[in-house]
Design an enzyme around this catalytic site. Sequence first.
Site, PDB file in Angstrom:
ATOM      1  N   TYR A 143       0.854  -1.188   0.000  1.00 25.16           N
ATOM      2  CA  TYR A 143       0.000   0.000   0.000  1.00 25.16           C
ATOM      3  C   TYR A 143       0.891   1.239   0.000  1.00 25.16           C
ATOM      4  CZ  TYR A 143      -3.869  -3.096   1.205  1.00 25.16           C
ATOM      5  OH  TYR A 143      -4.805  -4.104   1.189  1.00 25.16           O
ATOM      6  N   SER A 144       0.550   2.207  -0.853  1.00 20.35           N
ATOM      7  CA  SER A 144       1.277   3.478  -0.863  1.00 20.35           C
ATOM      8  C   SER A 144       1.030   4.206   0.458  1.00 20.35           C
ATOM      9  CB  SER A 144       0.804   4.356  -2.018  1.00 20.35           C
ATOM     10  OG  SER A 144       1.088   3.756  -3.261  1.00 20.35           O
ATOM     11  N   CYS A 320      -0.499   7.803 -10.119  1.00 25.23           N
ATOM     12  CA  CYS A 320      -0.776   6.683  -9.227  1.00 25.23           C
ATOM     13  C   CYS A 320      -2.265   6.369  -9.252  1.00 25.23           C
ATOM     14  CB  CYS A 320      -0.332   7.010  -7.802  1.00 25.23           C
ATOM     15  SG  CYS A 320      -0.424   5.608  -6.667  1.00 25.23           S
ATOM     16  N   GLU A 360       3.067   4.627 -10.978  1.00 22.53           N
ATOM     17  CA  GLU A 360       2.777   3.489 -10.109  1.00 22.53           C
ATOM     18  C   GLU A 360       1.284   3.189 -10.234  1.00 22.53           C
ATOM     19  OE1 GLU A 360       3.017   3.493  -5.530  1.00 22.53           O
ATOM     20  OE2 GLU A 360       4.980   2.760  -6.193  1.00 22.53           O
ATOM     21  N   TYR A 362      -2.004   0.147 -10.941  1.00 24.17           N
ATOM     22  CA  TYR A 362      -2.379  -1.222 -10.589  1.00 24.17           C
ATOM     23  C   TYR A 362      -3.673  -1.598 -11.275  1.00 24.17           C
ATOM     24  CZ  TYR A 362      -4.531   1.937  -7.202  1.00 24.17           C
ATOM     25  OH  TYR A 362      -5.175   3.003  -6.617  1.00 24.17           O
TER      26      TYR A 362
END
Length: 362
Positions: A143-144, A320, A360, A362
């Site tokens: 997790y960021s 992100c 980044e 996902y």
Amino acid sequence: MAMTVNAAISLPSSKSSSLTFKNSISIPERINFNKSILYPRNVRVGGNAISIRAQVTTEAPAKAEKISKKDEEGVVVNKFKPKEPYVGKCLLNTKITGDDAPGETWHMVFSTEGEVPYREGQSIGVIADGLDKNGKPHKLRLYSIASSALGDFGNSQTVSLCVKRLVYTNEQGEIVKGVCSNFLCDLKPGADVKITGPVGKEMLMPKDPNATVIMLATGTGIAPFRSFLWKMFFEKYDDYKFNGLAWLFLGVPTSSSLLYPEEFEKMKEKAPNNFRVDYAISREQSNEKGEKMYIQTRMAQYAEELWELLKKDNTYVYMCGLKGMEKGIDDIMTSLAARDGIDWLEYKRQLKRAEQWNVEVY
């Protein structure tokens, strides 16, 4: 680099004796190899045969050390690993989306006692309690980090996350809950949480306090940018004061899904010339063509301004969130770059090499 040549010369006299002369000269030259080479030569001077054997020795140049534009000096990675995680305590866990939002997002703060020395832009791993279907510990989930290095309490003793609860219906009509996200969203203050890391250098902030920092986030992809913005606008440092432009684009489905809007409003009040924020609320907003307002749609309204900023060597883009967002942004930039005779994909590769395009997803 200097190349040294040592030469030994034998000159036979009429009495068949020989005299030896030695000399050494230095030749400045860039040479990219490390060898010692022997060169034999026979030449004639005044009817006499002279034998020359010259040895040339070169040394490979020292490799130039790459100097990062990011704040990565002293960054710690992988201090804690899955087999020996750090065990922190949940100090706070609160839902930050409205009751009518499509999905829950929670903000949580864990104690670290200063033992997890992270930097803005890094991530931590979390290992959910319990065992998987094979009777083994659950695998970690990354997790960021959503807090600055000082943490939400300003004492470098905590770390914060922004987590969306994953719940969906599979093809069989069964409700499936994400193991780690539900574990985290259900945590009560005082509960233990196993932490690994910190990890990552891709999303570290630029060193330059005068930089233009463009942040593109969807949903919980806001996490690293909250950490950036707290450092830029809510905290004071002896060796850092942000004087550049921080421009945030945040995409969410509904107004009730907006994350940390009150904080961003305070930042605008504190630094109106240094902070801009634009929201893309896909289910409630549309552009002049009637298209849903996704993050790339909102960016398209500032396309010319963004392209001019991207031509500067002190502009840094950070992205992100959901993977699909990058293609939409590429589509915008491709046409803009083409007007200047520039191949966008090649230009983006150059930006990546210069650490000015950081992703980044996902």
